[in-house]
Scaffold this motif. Structure first.
Motif, PDB file in Angstrom:
ATOM      1  N   ALA A  65       0.975  -1.227   0.088  1.00 41.96           N
ATOM      2  CA  ALA A  65      -0.171   0.038   0.075  1.00 41.96           C
ATOM      3  C   ALA A  65       0.810   1.165  -0.034  1.00 41.96           C
ATOM      4  O   ALA A  65       0.516   2.274  -0.708  1.00 41.96           O
ATOM      5  CB  ALA A  65      -0.820   0.269   1.325  1.00 41.96           C
ATOM      6  N   ALA A  66       1.962   1.198   0.688  1.00 42.48           N
ATOM      7  CA  ALA A  66       2.827   2.276   0.998  1.00 42.48           C
ATOM      8  C   ALA A  66       3.557   2.621  -0.608  1.00 42.48           C
ATOM      9  O   ALA A  66       3.778   4.036  -0.884  1.00 42.48           O
ATOM     10  CB  ALA A  66       3.809   2.297   2.078  1.00 42.48           C
ATOM     11  N   MET A  67       3.955   1.589  -1.042  1.00 40.88           N
ATOM     12  CA  MET A  67       4.383   1.674  -2.404  1.00 40.88           C
ATOM     13  C   MET A  67       3.609   2.184  -3.485  1.00 40.88           C
ATOM     14  O   MET A  67       4.011   3.099  -4.342  1.00 40.88           O
ATOM     15  CB  MET A  67       5.022   0.192  -2.859  1.00 40.88           C
ATOM     16  N   ILE A  68       2.320   1.778  -3.566  1.00 41.40           N
ATOM     17  CA  ILE A  68       1.428   2.252  -4.620  1.00 41.40           C
ATOM     18  C   ILE A  68       1.040   3.663  -4.245  1.00 41.40           C
ATOM     19  O   ILE A  68       1.058   4.625  -5.150  1.00 41.40           O
ATOM     20  CB  ILE A  68      -0.027   1.575  -4.235  1.00 41.40           C
ATOM     21  N   ARG A  69       1.142   4.265  -2.891  1.00 45.45           N
ATOM     22  CA  ARG A  69       0.826   5.611  -2.569  1.00 45.45           C
ATOM     23  C   ARG A  69       2.011   6.442  -3.024  1.00 45.45           C
ATOM     24  O   ARG A  69       1.702   7.613  -3.441  1.00 45.45           O
ATOM     25  CB  ARG A  69       0.381   5.785  -0.948  1.00 45.45           C
ATOM     26  N   ARG A  74      -2.892   9.467  -6.146  1.00 41.97           N
ATOM     27  CA  ARG A  74      -4.127  10.022  -6.033  1.00 41.97           C
ATOM     28  C   ARG A  74      -4.966   8.509  -6.220  1.00 41.97           C
ATOM     29  O   ARG A  74      -6.093   8.444  -6.222  1.00 41.97           O
ATOM     30  CB  ARG A  74      -4.430  10.798  -7.290  1.00 41.97           C
ATOM     31  N   MET A  75      -4.358   7.725  -6.327  1.00 36.66           N
ATOM     32  CA  MET A  75      -4.698   6.243  -6.545  1.00 36.66           C
ATOM     33  C   MET A  75      -5.420   6.029  -5.197  1.00 36.66           C
ATOM     34  O   MET A  75      -4.778   5.945  -4.144  1.00 36.66           O
ATOM     35  CB  MET A  75      -4.044   5.188  -6.784  1.00 36.66           C
ATOM     36  N   LEU A  76      -6.771   5.518  -4.903  1.00 35.42           N
ATOM     37  CA  LEU A  76      -7.352   5.026  -3.841  1.00 35.42           C
ATOM     38  C   LEU A  76      -6.917   3.514  -3.508  1.00 35.42           C
ATOM     39  O   LEU A  76      -6.875   2.625  -4.352  1.00 35.42           O
ATOM     40  CB  LEU A  76      -8.737   5.101  -4.031  1.00 35.42           C
ATOM     41  N   ILE A  77      -7.041   3.414  -2.100  1.00 37.53           N
ATOM     42  CA  ILE A  77      -6.517   2.130  -1.551  1.00 37.53           C
ATOM     43  C   ILE A  77      -7.455   1.553  -0.484  1.00 37.53           C
ATOM     44  O   ILE A  77      -7.798   2.468   0.568  1.00 37.53           O
ATOM     45  CB  ILE A  77      -4.962   2.215  -0.925  1.00 37.53           C
ATOM     46  N   ALA A  97      -3.905   3.655   2.995  1.00 35.88           N
ATOM     47  CA  ALA A  97      -5.149   3.469   2.613  1.00 35.88           C
ATOM     48  C   ALA A  97      -6.310   4.465   2.851  1.00 35.88           C
ATOM     49  O   ALA A  97      -6.103   4.974   4.011  1.00 35.88           O
ATOM     50  CB  ALA A  97      -5.384   2.254   3.305  1.00 35.88           C
ATOM     51  N   GLN A  98      -7.368   4.507   2.384  1.00 34.09           N
ATOM     52  CA  GLN A  98      -8.411   5.443   2.531  1.00 34.09           C
ATOM     53  C   GLN A  98      -9.553   4.660   3.319  1.00 34.09           C
ATOM     54  O   GLN A  98     -10.517   5.434   3.857  1.00 34.09           O
ATOM     55  CB  GLN A  98      -8.936   5.864   1.509  1.00 34.09           C
ATOM     56  N   ALA A 194     -11.679  14.045   3.638  1.00 33.93           N
ATOM     57  CA  ALA A 194     -11.281  12.658   3.922  1.00 33.93           C
ATOM     58  C   ALA A 194      -9.711  12.201   4.598  1.00 33.93           C
ATOM     59  O   ALA A 194      -9.628  11.586   5.500  1.00 33.93           O
ATOM     60  CB  ALA A 194     -11.431  11.734   2.606  1.00 33.93           C
ATOM     61  N   GLY A 195      -8.972  13.206   4.239  1.00 37.16           N
ATOM     62  CA  GLY A 195      -7.598  13.127   4.688  1.00 37.16           C
ATOM     63  C   GLY A 195      -7.530  13.569   6.370  1.00 37.16           C
ATOM     64  O   GLY A 195      -7.022  12.807   7.111  1.00 37.16           O
ATOM     65  N   LEU A 196      -8.465  14.481   6.382  1.00 35.95           N
ATOM     66  CA  LEU A 196      -8.572  14.854   8.026  1.00 35.95           C
ATOM     67  C   LEU A 196      -9.227  13.856   8.886  1.00 35.95           C
ATOM     68  O   LEU A 196      -9.128  13.759   9.897  1.00 35.95           O
ATOM     69  CB  LEU A 196      -9.392  16.444   8.209  1.00 35.95           C
ATOM     70  N   VAL A 197     -10.093  13.323   8.155  1.00 39.67           N
ATOM     71  CA  VAL A 197     -10.974  12.194   8.906  1.00 39.67           C
ATOM     72  C   VAL A 197      -9.852  11.071   9.357  1.00 39.67           C
ATOM     73  O   VAL A 197     -10.007  10.304  10.311  1.00 39.67           O
ATOM     74  CB  VAL A 197     -12.196  11.748   8.116  1.00 39.67           C
ATOM     75  N   ARG A 198      -9.182  10.579   8.292  1.00 43.64           N
ATOM     76  CA  ARG A 198      -8.125   9.465   8.541  1.00 43.64           C
ATOM     77  C   ARG A 198      -7.125   9.940   9.620  1.00 43.64           C
ATOM     78  O   ARG A 198      -6.950   9.021  10.251  1.00 43.64           O
ATOM     79  CB  ARG A 198      -7.579   9.412   7.071  1.00 43.64           C
TER      80      ARG A 198
END
Length: 208
Positions: A65-69, A74-77, A97-98, A194-198
């Motif tokens: 997941a970290a590699m994808i990010r 902008r890709m969702l995980i 991950a979202q 969404a980032g703040l919620v995470r």
């Protein structure tokens, strides 16, 4: 919504694929049973969202997941695993991950998570939400410290309040609220609600 699935269990993989493809607005563009070669497959298929199993041969899902990010910001995980420990879930979220869903959860929960993330939201399986909150107190994120006002505004934003509602709660002008919100987002390295919620989930803010 173009979806790529990564899971080392063939039955689970085929089941999720069938479930997703039963909905006309969702499409599975690729699958993989191990982490090796996944980055190349994602490069070729360019999905909108990648569902990542936590336990994979050769590499764990958190690392993947970290590699994808890191490669596609902008890709969702969406994390999918048997593990229910709060610290494990938070590690998945920190990796980028979202959302996070347990394999034992109903298929409706997986669909709910996919749609929530696709809509710019955030999702944590209800079965582990309380554990994530509890783990936050003993495993705080090392991020630049927010001022009291910045944290207060960020907490309200994460809870869904508008700038106007926050201004009434704190007795500040809407413009001042916007300034604190902008500063908080900049320090936390997030750009969306969404980032703040995470971040709020990882810090245990929503448990208060």
């Amino acid at each position: 919504m173009r979806i790529f699935l990564v899971d080392d269990h063939p039955i689970v993989l085929s089941g999720i694929k069938a479930m997703v493809e039963a909905h006309p607005d969702l499409e599975v563009v690729g699958t993989a049973r191990e982490a090796e070669g996944v980055m190349d497959l994602i490069e070729k298929t360019r999905p909108d969202l990648v569902v990542v199993d936590g336990s994979l041969p050769g590499m764990d899902g958190i690392t993947l997941a970290a590699m994808i990010r890191a490669r596609w910001s902008r890709m969702l995980i969406l994390g999918l695993t048997l593990h229910e420990e709060g610290s494990y879930v938070r590690a998945f979220l920190k990796a980028g991950a979202q959302g996070f869903v347990l394999k034992r959860s109903a298929t409706e929960d997986l669909l709910r998570a996919i749609r929530a993330i696709a809509g710019g939201g955030f999702y944590v399986d209800p079965h582990v939400a309380s554990k994530v909150m509890a783990a936050a107190s003993s495993d705080a994120a090392s991020i630049e410290e927010l001022s009291d006002r910045e944290e207060s505004v960020a907490r309200f934003v994460a809870r869904g309040l508008s700038n106007k509602e926050i201004s009434r709660e704190l007795g500040l002008s809407v413009k001042t609220v916007e300034t604190y919100r902008s500063r908080a987002c900049q320090k936390l390295g997030v750009h969306t609600r969404a980032g703040l919620v995470r971040h709020a989930v990882m810090e245990g803010w929503l448990a208060n």
